[in-house]
Design a protein around this motif. Structure first.
Motif, mmCIF file in Angstrom:
data_model
loop_
_atom_site.group_PDB
_atom_site.id
_atom_site.type_symbol
_atom_site.label_atom_id
_atom_site.label_comp_id
_atom_site.label_asym_id
_atom_site.label_seq_id
_atom_site.Cartn_x
_atom_site.Cartn_y
_atom_site.Cartn_z
ATOM 1 N N LEU A 15 109.870 51.848 46.262
ATOM 2 C CA LEU A 15 108.814 51.783 46.697
ATOM 3 C C LEU A 15 108.365 50.747 47.141
ATOM 4 N N LYS A 16 107.602 50.300 48.409
ATOM 5 C CA LYS A 16 107.514 49.095 49.212
ATOM 6 C C LYS A 16 106.880 47.830 48.039
ATOM 7 N N ASP A 17 105.615 49.141 47.851
ATOM 8 C CA ASP A 17 104.567 48.066 46.719
ATOM 9 C C ASP A 17 104.504 48.718 45.573
ATOM 10 N N GLY A 18 104.768 48.414 44.616
ATOM 11 C CA GLY A 18 104.989 48.969 43.117
ATOM 12 C C GLY A 18 103.444 48.971 42.329
ATOM 13 N N GLY A 19 103.064 48.483 42.920
ATOM 14 C CA GLY A 19 101.484 47.723 42.592
ATOM 15 C C GLY A 19 100.643 48.655 43.092
ATOM 16 N N LYS A 20 101.069 49.511 44.119
ATOM 17 C CA LYS A 20 100.046 50.815 45.023
ATOM 18 C C LYS A 20 100.735 52.105 44.237
ATOM 19 N N PRO A 21 99.277 52.802 43.195
ATOM 20 C CA PRO A 21 99.826 54.066 43.475
ATOM 21 C C PRO A 21 100.462 54.672 44.161
ATOM 22 N N THR A 22 101.473 55.532 43.232
ATOM 23 C CA THR A 22 102.176 56.694 44.644
ATOM 24 C C THR A 22 102.552 57.433 43.028
ATOM 25 N N SER A 23 102.143 58.957 43.465
ATOM 26 C CA SER A 23 102.579 59.589 42.443
ATOM 27 C C SER A 23 104.148 60.212 42.815
ATOM 28 N N ALA A 24 104.126 61.104 41.798
ATOM 29 C CA ALA A 24 105.490 62.321 42.984
ATOM 30 C C ALA A 24 105.356 63.077 43.741
ATOM 31 N N GLU A 25 104.295 63.346 43.237
ATOM 32 C CA GLU A 25 103.608 64.839 44.071
ATOM 33 C C GLU A 25 103.462 64.286 45.595
ATOM 34 N N ASP A 26 102.306 62.673 45.550
ATOM 35 C CA ASP A 26 102.231 62.235 46.707
ATOM 36 C C ASP A 26 103.972 62.514 47.585
ATOM 37 N N VAL A 27 104.625 62.370 47.008
ATOM 38 C CA VAL A 27 105.985 62.572 47.903
ATOM 39 C C VAL A 27 106.886 63.782 48.413
ATOM 40 N N MET A 28 106.228 64.308 46.750
ATOM 41 C CA MET A 28 106.840 66.173 47.503
ATOM 42 C C MET A 28 105.815 66.537 48.504
ATOM 43 N N ARG A 29 105.144 65.620 48.890
ATOM 44 C CA ARG A 29 104.242 66.701 49.801
ATOM 45 C C ARG A 29 104.518 66.360 50.838
ATOM 46 N N THR A 30 104.822 65.126 51.806
ATOM 47 C CA THR A 30 105.692 64.436 52.445
ATOM 48 C C THR A 30 106.819 65.577 52.741
#
Length: 610
Positions: A532-547
């Motif tokens: 991740l660019k910013d580890g503090g920013k909440p990012t889920s696997a589901e988010d990435v999969m939707r992309t």
């Protein structure tokens, strides 16, 4: 074709004129500029002395040991002559091999150019390679001499070489007679083997002011051997000629890189790789430029160091790798913008496919053309690239543009061997003869050269790059990754690089690696590891999969997305996808001698367990 290459051949000095431009009487072996005699060192140094003896030729900058040294063409000439005389005193003769196992220091450049001067064949092995890998290369090349140093440095930590050297020479069946050792002071307790190890500084004192004549070599004699990484079993030594290589490099500086005599070129590679051979050492000097040799990483002391070098040395041509730019993309763009980059004409990137978001980021940040181009150890110089001095063509993000002059590039169906239409994926192939500058053969093994590179398409001798490519309706090419990076998901063939590109489109993903893993239901499934660019920013696997769903459809959706803080890479910046795949499938990751940071694999293991 003959007329074109005859014209290009005039860019270098020939001691004896060639009788024939191309001898292709024994396909697929091409012999260029037959009967011509020349020398790479003479063309890189001696012929410039009349016009530019006091111009800087080599500038060495180390952020590892905080030191800079620079050499004019006259000083470089003296150093190379001295090194050649030292090598002669140790018994090195024309045609013999010399293994150079060195960090990024000026003495490594002197050693390479001195080999060229003597007509000895250098084989540079990346400093810090494991003992067993080094021993295998020693046994294949059977060198008369090995040149090494007490160590290199990475992120300010010494990487000591001597134990690796001693171990490799114990294991090797054909060790060299002598080892010439340059001491940097990184290993004060370094053991010395009597009658074998020779101290560089001590020997150099005997040869101050030495003069060694250039050996005039027939164009097709070998100039060097460079072992390709990642091969299993017997190492594969790419053998390069003298004349064809000199002509191809000189021509590429004129038409592709647009480097003029007196300008400065900064290539951020290592001499252990082909980019370092071609575009740190030989090509810039052939063109009468100043070349910068950098020991260090792109983010130390901070992420502005490379741009500071561009500013301070008025660099006009810069060459780097997509990996390095992805590293810089994680840092604030102010590191780049605070420097005066007005001298820079363009930035060239090669080494692996360049993803669109990275291409866009660096092009916008620099405000200069960023030219993606594509080639291999085997070709020695670009195969696909924009050629700004031939024609200013628009740049398309993520595309290395067009075939370079001299290459008859084909996109072929992997099974039928027939050309594929625009917009369809095919294997990037070259109809021989390969142009000047490309490998002549595999060192000591002509049969392996033919069987490895020319046997993929039945009934026809065609060189395979082992890379997938696609061509759009405007004739622009895109590289989709290695032919062995294709996974089969329920009958659909997907390139892992295409999925990586989709994952990278997520705004908080800096970079990722996707591998195919065995799946009982679908045959194979993609698995993604993202930084991740910013580890503090909440990012889920589901988010990435939707992309990924949005970009490629649900068929390409990864089985899982694991977040890690770094990916396992070689020291030259290539992601170790095979090792990741092996771990994901519970197999042994194999030879990891080139890994940059072993903790990256530990993170992969832990991510898979969670």
């Amino acid at each position: 074709r003959d007329a074109f290459w005859r014209e290009q051949a005039a860019l270098i000095h020939w001691q004896r004129a060639f009788k024939q431009v191309l001898d292709y009487s024994r396909p697929p072996f091409a012999r260029w500029f037959v009967g011509g005699e020349t020398n790479l060192c003479h063309n890189a140094i001696d012929r410039h002395l009349a016009a530019r003896a006091e111009q800087k030729a080599l500038v060495w900058i180390s952020t590892e040991v905080n030191e800079t040294r620079s050499f004019t063409y006259r000083e470089l000439h003296a150093e190379v002559n001295r090194t050649a005389a030292m090598m002669q005193s140790l018994g090195v003769k024309r045609g013999e091999r010399v293994i150079i196992y060195m960090p990024m220091i000026p003495e490594a450049a002197f050693a390479m150019l001195a080999c060229a001067r003597l007509g000895a064949i250098h084989s540079v092995v990346f400093g810090g390679f494991a003992a067993a890998s080094l021993a295998a290369r020693i046994d294949d090349a059977r060198p008369a001499l090995m040149i090494t140093a007490d160590g290199g440095s990475r992120m300010g930590k010494p990487v000591l070489y001597k134990s690796l050297v001693d171990e490799s020479l114990k294991v090797a069946k054909h060790p060299p007679r002598k080892v010439l050792m340059f001491r940097r002071g990184l290993d004060p307790k370094m053991p010395v083997v009597a009658d074998r190890d020779v101290d560089w500084a001590t020997l150099a004192q005997d040869f101050t002011g030495a003069s060694v004549a250039c050996a005039w070599l027939e164009s097709n004699e070998p100039s060097y051997i460079l072992y390709t990484s990642g091969t299993t079993g017997q190492p594969k030594g790419v053998q390069r000629d003298v004349g064809g290589y000199a002509v191809a490099l000189a021509s590429s500086m004129k038409y592709i890189f647009c480097g003029e005599p007196g300008e400065t070129m900064f290539t951020t590679s290592d001499i252990g790789w082909v980019v370092g051979h071609s575009y740190i050492i030989y090509a810039p000097l052939l063109a009468g430029m100043t070349t910068i040799m950098y020991e260090g990483v792109p983010i130390r002391p901070d992420a502005g160091i490379w741009w500071q070098i561009v500013q301070d040395h008025k660099v006009s041509v810069m060459f780097s790798a997509p990996t390095a730019i992805r590293v810089l993309k994680k840092h604030d763009v102010s590191f780049l913008r605070k420097h005066d980059l007005s001298s820079l004409k363009h930035l060239f990137l090669a080494g692996e496919p360049l993803d669109e978001p990275t291409h866009q980021w660096i092009a916008e940040s620099l405000g200069r053309p960023v030219i993606d181009h594509y080639w291999q150890t085997e070709t020695g110089w670009p195969l696909l690239s924009a050629q700004p001095a031939v024609e200013k063509t628009p740049i398309k993000l993520g595309s290395p543009s067009f075939p370079v002059y001299g290459y008859d590039v084909r996109l072929l169906h992997e099974q039928t061997g027939r050309p594929v239409p625009d917009g369809e994926k095919g294997v990037v192939a070259i109809a021989p003869p390969l142009p000047p500058g490309c490998m002549s053969t595999v060192w000591g093994d002509d049969e392996r050269f033919v069987n490895t590179y020319f046997r993929d398409f039945k009934g026809e001798l065609i060189y395979s790059t082992f890379d997938w490519g696609i061509r759009d309706k405007d004739g622009y090419y895109y590289i989709l990754g290695r032919t062995d990076d294709v996974i089969n998901v329920a009958g659909h063939r997907l390139g892992t690089r295409e999925i990586e590109e989709a994952v990278n489109m997520h705004p908080n993903v800096a970079e990722c690696a996707v591998v195919g893993v065995v799946d009982p239901l679908k045959g194979q499934m993609p698995l993604a590891f993202a930084v991740l660019k910013d580890g503090g920013k909440p990012t889920s696997a589901e988010d990435v999969m939707r992309t990924v769903d949005r970009k490629l459809g649900a068929i390409a959706r990864p089985k899982a997305v694991h977040f890690v803080s770094l990916l396992p890479k070689t020291r030259s910046g290539k992601t170790l996808r095979r090792a990741i795949q092996a771990l994901a499938e519970g197999r042994d990751p194999g030879d990891l001698t080139t890994i940059e940071d072993p903790t990256a694999l530990t993170q992969i293991r832990e991510a898979l367990r969670s």
